[in-house]
Design an enzyme around this catalytic site. Structure first.
Site, PDB file in Angstrom:
ATOM      1  N   LYS A   1       0.834  -1.204   0.000  1.00  0.00           N
ATOM      2  CA  LYS A   1       0.000   0.000   0.000  1.00  0.00           C
ATOM      3  C   LYS A   1       0.865   1.249   0.000  1.00  0.00           C
ATOM      4  O   LYS A   1       0.665   2.163  -0.806  1.00  0.00           O
ATOM      5  CB  LYS A   1      -0.918  -0.026   1.233  1.00  0.00           C
ATOM      6  CG  LYS A   1      -2.142   0.833   1.079  1.00  0.00           C
ATOM      7  CD  LYS A   1      -3.015   0.764   2.321  1.00  0.00           C
ATOM      8  CE  LYS A   1      -3.772  -0.549   2.404  1.00  0.00           C
ATOM      9  NZ  LYS A   1      -4.296  -0.808   3.754  1.00  0.00           N
TER      10      LYS A   1
ATOM     11  N   SER B   1      13.738 -42.431 -12.914  1.00  0.00           N
ATOM     12  CA  SER B   1      12.559 -41.634 -12.613  1.00  0.00           C
ATOM     13  C   SER B   1      12.514 -41.429 -11.106  1.00  0.00           C
ATOM     14  O   SER B   1      12.525 -42.407 -10.343  1.00  0.00           O
ATOM     15  CB  SER B   1      11.297 -42.340 -13.101  1.00  0.00           C
ATOM     16  OG  SER B   1      10.176 -41.573 -12.763  1.00  0.00           O
TER      17      SER B   1
ATOM     18  N   CYS C   1       8.101 -38.869 -11.163  1.00  0.00           N
ATOM     19  CA  CYS C   1       6.742 -39.392 -11.275  1.00  0.00           C
ATOM     20  C   CYS C   1       5.980 -39.319  -9.956  1.00  0.00           C
ATOM     21  O   CYS C   1       4.913 -39.870  -9.812  1.00  0.00           O
ATOM     22  CB  CYS C   1       6.748 -40.809 -11.826  1.00  0.00           C
ATOM     23  SG  CYS C   1       7.640 -41.961 -10.786  1.00  0.00           S
TER      24      CYS C   1
ATOM     25  N   TYR D   1      11.749 -34.702 -18.080  1.00  0.00           N
ATOM     26  CA  TYR D   1      10.292 -34.581 -18.066  1.00  0.00           C
ATOM     27  C   TYR D   1       9.728 -34.677 -16.650  1.00  0.00           C
ATOM     28  O   TYR D   1      10.413 -35.137 -15.733  1.00  0.00           O
ATOM     29  CB  TYR D   1       9.631 -35.649 -18.950  1.00  0.00           C
ATOM     30  CG  TYR D   1       9.777 -37.057 -18.411  1.00  0.00           C
ATOM     31  CD1 TYR D   1       8.854 -37.563 -17.496  1.00  0.00           C
ATOM     32  CD2 TYR D   1      10.825 -37.875 -18.807  1.00  0.00           C
ATOM     33  CE1 TYR D   1       8.990 -38.838 -16.984  1.00  0.00           C
ATOM     34  CE2 TYR D   1      10.971 -39.149 -18.296  1.00  0.00           C
ATOM     35  CZ  TYR D   1      10.054 -39.630 -17.384  1.00  0.00           C
ATOM     36  OH  TYR D   1      10.180 -40.890 -16.858  1.00  0.00           O
TER      37      TYR D   1
ATOM     38  N   ARG E   1      -3.346   3.040   8.481  1.00  0.00           N
ATOM     39  CA  ARG E   1      -3.619   1.887   7.605  1.00  0.00           C
ATOM     40  C   ARG E   1      -2.446   0.926   7.621  1.00  0.00           C
ATOM     41  O   ARG E   1      -1.311   1.328   7.443  1.00  0.00           O
ATOM     42  CB  ARG E   1      -3.834   2.387   6.178  1.00  0.00           C
ATOM     43  CG  ARG E   1      -4.682   3.633   6.101  1.00  0.00           C
ATOM     44  CD  ARG E   1      -4.701   4.210   4.698  1.00  0.00           C
ATOM     45  NE  ARG E   1      -5.378   3.343   3.763  1.00  0.00           N
ATOM     46  CZ  ARG E   1      -5.408   3.557   2.454  1.00  0.00           C
ATOM     47  NH1 ARG E   1      -4.772   4.602   1.930  1.00  0.00           N
ATOM     48  NH2 ARG E   1      -6.041   2.731   1.663  1.00  0.00           N
TER      49      ARG E   1
ATOM     50  N   GLY F   1      -8.248  -6.899   3.820  1.00  0.00           N
ATOM     51  CA  GLY F   1      -9.088  -6.981   5.005  1.00  0.00           C
ATOM     52  C   GLY F   1      -8.448  -7.682   6.187  1.00  0.00           C
ATOM     53  O   GLY F   1      -9.089  -7.897   7.204  1.00  0.00           O
TER      54      GLY F   1
ATOM     55  N   MET G   1      -5.958  -6.718   8.152  1.00  0.00           N
ATOM     56  CA  MET G   1      -5.660  -5.897   9.310  1.00  0.00           C
ATOM     57  C   MET G   1      -6.507  -4.632   9.257  1.00  0.00           C
ATOM     58  O   MET G   1      -6.968  -4.223   8.208  1.00  0.00           O
ATOM     59  CB  MET G   1      -4.180  -5.620   9.333  1.00  0.00           C
ATOM     60  CG  MET G   1      -3.461  -6.941   9.577  1.00  0.00           C
ATOM     61  SD  MET G   1      -1.792  -6.767  10.056  1.00  0.00           S
ATOM     62  CE  MET G   1      -1.066  -6.532   8.499  1.00  0.00           C
TER      63      MET G   1
ATOM     64  N   ARG H   1      -3.491  -1.294  -6.433  1.00  0.00           N
ATOM     65  CA  ARG H   1      -2.646  -2.492  -6.384  1.00  0.00           C
ATOM     66  C   ARG H   1      -3.056  -3.370  -7.554  1.00  0.00           C
ATOM     67  O   ARG H   1      -4.142  -3.191  -8.117  1.00  0.00           O
ATOM     68  CB  ARG H   1      -2.846  -3.229  -5.064  1.00  0.00           C
ATOM     69  CG  ARG H   1      -4.246  -3.728  -4.903  1.00  0.00           C
ATOM     70  CD  ARG H   1      -4.473  -4.441  -3.585  1.00  0.00           C
ATOM     71  NE  ARG H   1      -5.902  -4.669  -3.431  1.00  0.00           N
ATOM     72  CZ  ARG H   1      -6.528  -4.753  -2.280  1.00  0.00           C
ATOM     73  NH1 ARG H   1      -5.874  -4.615  -1.162  1.00  0.00           N
ATOM     74  NH2 ARG H   1      -7.814  -4.973  -2.232  1.00  0.00           N
TER      75      ARG H   1
ATOM     76  N   HIS I   1     -15.930  -8.415   0.699  1.00  0.00           N
ATOM     77  CA  HIS I   1     -14.916  -9.325   1.225  1.00  0.00           C
ATOM     78  C   HIS I   1     -15.126 -10.737   0.686  1.00  0.00           C
ATOM     79  O   HIS I   1     -14.200 -11.378   0.207  1.00  0.00           O
ATOM     80  CB  HIS I   1     -14.994  -9.315   2.754  1.00  0.00           C
ATOM     81  CG  HIS I   1     -14.032 -10.247   3.403  1.00  0.00           C
ATOM     82  ND1 HIS I   1     -14.386 -11.503   3.822  1.00  0.00           N
ATOM     83  CD2 HIS I   1     -12.709 -10.123   3.648  1.00  0.00           C
ATOM     84  CE1 HIS I   1     -13.317 -12.100   4.331  1.00  0.00           C
ATOM     85  NE2 HIS I   1     -12.286 -11.281   4.237  1.00  0.00           N
TER      86      HIS I   1
HETATM   87  P1  ADP Z   1      -7.555  -2.430   3.512  1.00  0.00           P
HETATM   88  O1  ADP Z   1      -6.117  -2.793   3.549  1.00  0.00           O
HETATM   89  O2  ADP Z   1      -8.397  -3.316   4.315  1.00  0.00           O
HETATM   90  O3  ADP Z   1      -8.027  -2.199   2.124  1.00  0.00           O
HETATM   91  P2  ADP Z   1      -7.377   0.419   3.819  1.00  0.00           P
HETATM   92  O4  ADP Z   1      -6.171   0.910   4.518  1.00  0.00           O
HETATM   93  O5  ADP Z   1      -7.397   0.521   2.366  1.00  0.00           O
HETATM   94  O6  ADP Z   1      -7.656  -1.040   4.313  1.00  0.00           O
HETATM   95  O7  ADP Z   1      -8.585   1.210   4.446  1.00  0.00           O
HETATM   96  C1  ADP Z   1      -9.901   0.832   4.286  1.00  0.00           C
HETATM   97  C2  ADP Z   1     -10.732   1.967   3.786  1.00  0.00           C
HETATM   98  O8  ADP Z   1     -10.637   3.083   4.625  1.00  0.00           O
HETATM   99  C3  ADP Z   1     -10.302   2.467   2.435  1.00  0.00           C
HETATM  100  O9  ADP Z   1     -10.853   1.696   1.443  1.00  0.00           O
HETATM  101  C4  ADP Z   1     -10.853   3.875   2.436  1.00  0.00           C
HETATM  102  O10 ADP Z   1     -12.187   3.851   2.010  1.00  0.00           O
HETATM  103  C5  ADP Z   1     -10.781   4.259   3.875  1.00  0.00           C
HETATM  104  N1  ADP Z   1      -9.632   5.124   4.068  1.00  0.00           N
HETATM  105  C6  ADP Z   1      -8.377   4.765   4.374  1.00  0.00           C
HETATM  106  N2  ADP Z   1      -7.569   5.843   4.425  1.00  0.00           N
HETATM  107  C7  ADP Z   1      -8.336   6.900   4.140  1.00  0.00           C
HETATM  108  C8  ADP Z   1      -8.093   8.298   4.038  1.00  0.00           C
HETATM  109  N3  ADP Z   1      -6.875   8.793   4.187  1.00  0.00           N
HETATM  110  N4  ADP Z   1      -9.131   9.099   3.742  1.00  0.00           N
HETATM  111  C9  ADP Z   1     -10.349   8.577   3.565  1.00  0.00           C
HETATM  112  N5  ADP Z   1     -10.648   7.298   3.656  1.00  0.00           N
HETATM  113  C10 ADP Z   1      -9.665   6.450   3.944  1.00  0.00           C
HETATM  114 MG    MG Z   2      -7.897  -0.849   0.900  1.00  0.00          MG
END
Ligand code: ADP
Ligand code: MG
Ligand code: MG
Length: 918
Positions: free
Chosen positions: A31, A799, A866, A886, A101, A110, A112, A351, A473
């Site tokens: 990220k 083999s 094998c 092979y 984040r 999702g 963490m 990503r 999710h």
């Molecule tokens: P994940 O790794 O689970 O995708 P994120 O770090 O992307 O978690 O955060 C989840 C959500 O939180 C993002 O999809 C976004 O909608 C919101 N978010 C994260 N950072 C910001 C920010 N700086 N401003 C506004 N919304 C944010």
């Molecule tokens: Mg995200």
């Protein structure tokens, strides 16, 4: 350690310039690295900074403390963020709010938790109100912050599967009290009350006050992200995806932008192409006046991105522009998150997008055509195991239509993960896991799924949810796992307490444990069990029930396989004991049989009686008489296989398992055998007793049988050559390769080879034909690998039997390893199950020694593998590097092995190029 590497722990991004870039994922996490990259290519990203993974490593090595330089670096970076964003953290008039984040090197969707709106307290909230003139927004942000912080940092989570989220309970109650349906309908005053109620709940449950100091909030959140690297769901996710614990996570601290500032604001997620089908269309969902996870969590049903084109063409155009910029820059399909704050677009994440196997193939092929990537790159883009999805079953359409006509169609949801699955309903991930462990096929049915459910999702055939869209999710994880998934099936009324699923307006009730069927290609949910049928590729190739011209999926599969064959050097063979299996494998591209196990033929029809007669015989004469009864059967079997293989090489292994396996063990069967052979029950029992072994795996088996009872090898060799002669007389070419198992010394091979050569000579004289054949051996004992140079004086091919070689190298029995081996993997004592993926470090060394020593005697010795590993991608790549000729695998893995073999070549060339540059 970490601090000596570098003392820079904090990397700024924002404005026009970032400290990091995309290829710094190991340090900044995926990220953080991609946020930096977006900044560098001119895409608007809210400013922030990344605390590197080195800090995570340090944190766990140093009893949850930080390097001493960290605090200062954070303060400095924060000051830069404040400058770029024009607001101050903790300021009572103009407060900067932050999101915290997590972000590991590999994406862990999702896994963490993110904390939004950090920096709010009873003072700063007033500042936000002043700034925005929007008290409702300010308190909505505040209550979300307290809720997220309470959950993630202070640990207020539901205690078990039937417990509810304590904050959700309070929120629901507030909505009920105010007689409203959606949280957007609550007023500022309601939300303000909620903040107080949330804080009181936290105090009641933890005994602690909610921290009001922004600085304290920040460090609490940072610690929680590092702490979450070791939470259960992160650990399980890492296990499932082979992510090492040592990588650690980074923490991103970023200024907030707000999608919940009214109807000119919103938030969304999108894929630059359709992640399910691979179609080149912009695919995504968004919600007006919403924040953070609202879209993914399915609180309100999101709108398709195409609606944004109508609702706000300017923003849509800008977003679509970034879509193109990103695809060009990354030359791949991307997954993005964005937020619109009062008409201004911000990108929050990008990503490389997860995709189905179907989409992976289509996108890679399309991108070659669009000249975005090369053929080599395309081969690297498709994980070999993803091909499973192209080979995966679909419902029998007639049966499905009948079920629908009978009124069994429950509802229709989103077609989130293609394929068809039928199974028993489980209403919690825990139950799904338990039921699957008992051997049931399970469909996990949830209102929505969360990262805690990973293990149960993995154990299920399919996943069905009531809420959430194509990017929920459930949908994301299912696609990645290659599971069938129907998401957002809003008509389902799922009652966890009663254990039932009902549907609005229908009087059907499905209970836990009853059958349900889901079609992940159409989104249909049907009551009861429906049989599945083969995929289009299988229909074209195997069943020949579909015209290849009519199947786009097949044509894509075929082009990909053609490319793979252009690159790969490894030959691909199959393990098959019957003509029909062999033919399937040939259709999938097998070039020969690498292992035909003769013992499987011993069980068919009346043969087992003759086999048993042979085993209980007291004299050579008796034994020979019994063997002569078996001979015609074996001859017909081999003839069938030669015929099916049309001149392709066929490796036939002489008898391998312990004789005990062929004898009856139940009283009734023993009596039957005694009377059929006209001997006493006692005698049969005595024989069974005498053949009992404490450790049959290391006992009287393999070539040891043929050494002690040469007449068995004699019969088998004769059957092979007679079959070959018969086929040749009919104009069928044959290439028999006779393989002696479990050899540990060249003298054993000599004894067996002499018998085989003698039979060849005799049959050729009798039938007046010349048969070209080879005699070789399996290398499946460590000693065989170590004396391979001696063995190669006689063996014309090797083999590697890597199943036995793994057992004997580790000194463990595969059948008894269930007690501890999974735990070994769980605890990272072993990186993975060595029976699934070849242990390159240990068993692989023996393979390398065997190859080197074998070829030191016989320069062009043909060598294959094998064991089960022959169809496992990482093992196939190893076999390529080890210089094997092979690999041989089960028929349905042949396409996977072809792709893996091609990727091995591409990877090798890339590595060579790189080292040349240096
Ligand atoms: P994940 O790794 O689970 O995708 P994120 O770090 O992307 O978690 O955060 C989840 C959500 O939180 C993002 O999809 C976004 O909608 C919101 N978010 C994260 N950072 C910001 C920010 N700086 N401003 C506004 N919304 C944010
Ligand atoms: Mg995200
Ligand atoms: Mg073996």
């Amino acid at each position: 350690m970490a601090s000596s590497k570098s003392s820079k722990f904090v990397y700024f991004f924002g404005g026009k310039k970032a400290d990091g870039k995309a290829d710094m994922k190991a340090l900044l996490g995926g990220k953080g690295a991609n946020l930096a990259e977006m900044v560098n290519i001119g895409i608007p990203v809210p400013a922030g900074f990344t605390i590197s993974t080195d800090v995570c490593t340090y944190y766990y090595k140093s009893k949850n403390t930080y390097p001493k330089e960290l605090k200062k670096q954070v303060t400095e970076a924060l000051a830069r963020v404040e400058k770029v964003m024009g607001a101050k953290f903790g300021d009572k008039n103009n407060p900067l709010l932050l999101s915290i984040r997590s972000g590991a090197r590999a994406s862990m969707p999702g896994m963490m938790d993110t904390i939004l709106n950090l920096g709010l307290n009873d003072v700063t909230v007033e500042g936000v109100i002043k700034k925005t003139n929007n008290p409702r927004f300010a308190y909505d942000s505040y209550r979300r912050f307290v809720q997220m912080y309470g959950d993630v940092v202070l640990g207020l989570k539901p205690v078990d599967k039937k417990d509810h989220d304590p904050f959700e309970v309070l929120l629901e109650k507030k909505k009920a009290d105010r007689k409203v349906q959606f949280d957007t309908e609550l007023t500022a005053e309601d939300l303000k009350e909620l903040v107080a109620e949330f804080k009181a709940e936290i105090k009641a449950k933890t005994g602690k006050n909610f921290p009001s100091n922004p600085e304290e909030q920040l460090w609490g959140a940072v610690g929680a992200v590092f702490g979450s690297w070791m939470n259960d769901r992160a650990i399980i996710y890492r296990k499932l995806n082979g992510i090492p614990e040592s990588w650690g996570t980074a923490v991103n601290v970023q200024s907030m932008v707000f999608g919940n500032m009214g109807m000119d604001s919103g938030t969304g997620v999108a894929f630059t192409r359709d992640a399910a089908s691979g179609e080149n269309i912009f695919y995504g969902e968004y919600l007006f006046n919403a924040q953070g996870e609202d879209v993914v969590a399915g609180i309100r049903t999101p709108l398709p991105i195409s609606d944004l084109k109508k609702d706000n063409p300017r923003i849509y155009k800008e977003l679509d522009g970034y879509r193109k910029t990103l695809e060009k820059h990354y030359t791949d399909m991307m997954d993005v998150e964005f937020t619109i704050q009062q008409g201004k677009l911000w990108m929050l994440q990008c990503r490389v997008g997860k995709r189905t196997g179907l989409a992976a193939v289509k996108i890679a092929l399309d991108m070659v055509e669009e000249k975005l990537i090369s053929k080599e790159e395309a081969l690297l883009r498709i994980e070999p195991n993803q091909l499973n999805q192209l080979l995966r079953p679909v419902f029998d359409n007639k049966e499905k239509q009948k079920a629908i006509a009978d009124g069994k169609l429950l509802a229709k949801g989103l077609n989130a993960g293609p394929g068809a699955a039928s199974g028993k309903v489980a209403l919690s991930a825990e139950d799904a896991y338990k039921m699957a462990e008992k051997g049931d096929k399970v469909i996990l049915v949830r209102i929505e799924t969360s990262p805690e459910d990973i293990k149960g999702m993995n154990a299920s055939e399919g996943i069905l949810t009531a809420r959430g869209g194509m990017t929920s999710h459930a949908a994301l994880v299912a696609r990645q796992m290659g599971k069938v998934c129907v998401a957002g099936c809003g008509k389902l009324l799922i009652d966890y307490h009663a254990g039932t699923i009902k549907v609005e307006g229908k009087d059907i009730v499905v209970k836990e444990g009853e059958y349900i069927s889901i079609d992940g290609t159409t989104g249909e949910v049907i009551v009861g069990k429906i049989n599945t049928k083969p995929s289009e590729v299988v229909e074209v190739l195997i069943n020949k029930t579909l015209d290849p011209k009519k199947s786009k999926v097949y044509r894509q599969y075929a082009s990909l396989m053609k490319w793979a064959d252009e690159y790969r050097r490894l030959g691909i063979r199959t393990n098959a004991d019957q003509p029909d299996q062999a033919l399937n494998a040939v259709a999938f591209g097998a070039e020969g049989i690498g292992l035909c196990r003769t013992e499987h033929m011993f069980f068919g029809g009346d043969r087992i009686l003759s086999v048993r007669k042979m085993i209980v015989s007291d004299t050579v004469e008796e034994r020979k008489a019994a063997l002569s009864e078996i001979l015609p059967y074996q001859r017909e079997d081999f003839y069938g296989i030669f015929k099916a293989m049309k001149g392709r090489p066929v490796t036939i292994r002489t008898l391998d398992p312990p004789l005990h396996e062929f004898l009856p063990h139940q009283e009734k069967e023993i009596k039957e055998l005694a009377s059929a052979l006209n001997i006493s029950v006692e005698k049969v029992k005595a024989k069974i007793e005498s053949l009992h072994e404490f450790n049959p795996m290391l006992g009287f088996r393999g070539c040891r049988l043929g050494v002690m009872y040469p007449e068995i090898t004699e019969m088998q060799a004769r059957a092979i050559f007679e079959a070959a002669a018969k086929a040749m007389k009919e104009g069928i070419k044959v290439k028999p390769e006779i393989m002696v198992p479990l050899v540990s010394d060249v003298k054993e091979l000599k004894l067996q080879k002499d018998i085989i050569d003698a039979q060849a000579k005799a049959v050729m004289a009798e039938k007046k034909v010349k048969i070209h054949y080879m005699v070789g051996t399996m290398i499946e004992l460590p000693r065989a690998a170590l004396v391979a140079d001696e063995i190669a004086t006689l063996a014309e091919f090797f083999s590697f039997g890597t199943n036995d070689l793994t057992q004997t190298t580790f000194g463990l029995s595969r059948d008894d390893a269930g007690m501890f081996l999974p735990k070994y993997v769980e605890r990272e004592i072993l990186p993975n199950d060595p029976f699934e993926a070849l242990d390159q470090n240990g068993v692989g060394k023996l393979v390398e020694i065997g190859v080197q020593k074998g070829r030191s005697t016989r320069k062009d010795l043909k060598i294959g593998i094998c064991g089960e590993h022959g169809g496992e991608p990482s093992s196939v790549e190893f076999c390529h590097r080890a210089g094997l000729n092979y690999v041989s695998c089960s028929p349905f893995r042949v396409p996977i092995a072809r792709l893996a073999a091609a990727r091995a070549v591409v990877a090798e060339r890339a590595a060579a190029k790189k080292s040349k540059k240096k």
